[in-house]
Design a protein around this motif. Structure first.
Motif, short mmCIF file in Angstrom:
data_model
loop_
_atom_site.label_atom_id
_atom_site.label_comp_id
_atom_site.label_asym_id
_atom_site.label_seq_id
_atom_site.Cartn_x
_atom_site.Cartn_y
_atom_site.Cartn_z
N MET A 166 0.87 -1.15 -0.11
CA MET A 166 0.04 0.06 0.12
C MET A 166 0.80 1.36 0.07
SD MET A 166 -3.28 -0.83 2.36
CE MET A 166 -2.40 -1.91 3.71
N ASN A 167 1.88 1.09 0.73
CA ASN A 167 3.02 2.42 0.70
C ASN A 167 3.47 2.73 -0.65
OD1 ASN A 167 2.55 3.42 3.25
ND2 ASN A 167 4.04 2.20 4.20
N GLU A 168 3.76 1.49 -1.48
CA GLU A 168 4.46 1.62 -2.53
C GLU A 168 3.28 2.45 -3.65
OE1 GLU A 168 7.44 1.34 -3.94
OE2 GLU A 168 7.96 0.91 -2.01
N GLU A 169 2.11 1.93 -3.58
CA GLU A 169 1.04 2.38 -4.30
C GLU A 169 0.77 4.14 -4.05
OE1 GLU A 169 -3.65 1.93 -4.99
OE2 GLU A 169 -2.58 0.17 -4.26
N LEU A 170 0.95 4.24 -2.54
CA LEU A 170 0.97 5.66 -2.18
C LEU A 170 2.02 6.62 -2.79
CD1 LEU A 170 -0.60 5.35 1.47
CD2 LEU A 170 -1.55 6.56 -0.35
N LYS A 171 3.51 6.07 -2.61
CA LYS A 171 4.48 6.91 -3.13
C LYS A 171 4.32 7.15 -4.60
CE LYS A 171 8.08 4.89 -0.04
NZ LYS A 171 9.41 3.94 -0.39
N LYS A 172 3.76 6.02 -5.49
CA LYS A 172 3.61 6.13 -6.81
C LYS A 172 2.45 7.52 -7.06
CE LYS A 172 4.88 1.50 -8.30
NZ LYS A 172 4.23 0.44 -8.89
N GLU A 173 1.85 7.60 -6.43
CA GLU A 173 0.85 8.79 -6.32
C GLU A 173 1.30 10.14 -5.94
OE1 GLU A 173 -3.05 7.49 -4.86
OE2 GLU A 173 -2.95 5.55 -5.73
N GLY A 174 2.48 10.12 -5.32
CA GLY A 174 3.28 11.25 -4.80
C GLY A 174 3.07 11.55 -3.35
N TYR A 175 2.70 10.50 -2.49
CA TYR A 175 2.05 10.88 -1.39
C TYR A 175 3.56 10.42 -0.61
CZ TYR A 175 -2.79 11.37 -2.11
OH TYR A 175 -3.85 11.78 -2.69
N LEU A 176 3.76 11.21 0.74
CA LEU A 176 4.80 10.71 1.76
C LEU A 176 4.28 9.49 2.38
CD1 LEU A 176 5.89 14.19 2.86
CD2 LEU A 176 7.41 12.81 1.19
N VAL A 177 5.37 8.62 2.81
CA VAL A 177 4.96 7.40 3.50
C VAL A 177 5.66 7.14 4.78
CG1 VAL A 177 3.93 6.34 1.58
CG2 VAL A 177 6.28 5.74 2.24
N ILE A 178 5.01 6.54 5.78
CA ILE A 178 5.72 6.17 6.87
C ILE A 178 6.00 4.54 6.93
CG2 ILE A 178 5.67 6.09 9.41
CD1 ILE A 178 4.05 8.73 9.37
N ALA A 179 7.04 4.19 7.01
CA ALA A 179 7.37 2.70 7.02
C ALA A 179 6.53 2.03 8.27
CB ALA A 179 8.97 2.31 7.31
N GLY A 180 5.73 1.00 7.98
CA GLY A 180 4.88 0.22 8.87
C GLY A 180 3.69 0.79 9.20
N LYS A 181 3.20 1.86 8.56
CA LYS A 181 2.00 2.56 8.93
C LYS A 181 1.34 3.13 7.62
CE LYS A 181 3.41 4.45 13.21
NZ LYS A 181 3.21 5.50 14.29
N VAL A 182 0.15 2.98 7.51
CA VAL A 182 -0.75 3.52 6.36
C VAL A 182 -1.87 4.37 6.82
CG1 VAL A 182 -2.06 1.35 6.06
CG2 VAL A 182 -1.52 2.65 3.98
N PRO A 183 -2.30 5.31 6.16
CA PRO A 183 -3.48 6.27 6.63
C PRO A 183 -4.79 5.20 6.70
CG PRO A 183 -2.34 7.40 4.77
CD PRO A 183 -1.83 5.89 4.84
#
Length: 65
Positions: free
Chosen positions: A30-47
């Motif tokens: 899910m974090n990879e998907e968010l990164k591709k959309e341009g969002y910042l991510v936190i490892a081990g967590k997802v909104p």
């Protein structure tokens, strides 16, 4: 009152009845998907809102601004 807008691997593991390792794998995806959309991510967590959309097809109405 503090509201946590992120879901952790521990929460995912308990909610889906899966191992923590598998929960971390899902969060990484899910974090990879968010990164591709341009969002910042936190490892081990997802909104939480993104989690609810991906797994349940809806967004929470409990979001406070």
């Amino acid at each position: 009152m503090k509201t946590n807008h992120m879901i952790t691997a521990d929460n995912v593991s308990k909610e889906l009845g899966i191992s923590k390792g598998h929960a971390y794998k899902l969060i990484r995806e899910m974090n990879e998907e968010l990164k591709k959309e341009g969002y910042l991510v936190i490892a081990g967590k997802v909104p939480k809102a993104f989690w609810e959309t991906k797994f349940y097809g809806y967004r929470s109405n409990n979001v406070s601004a």
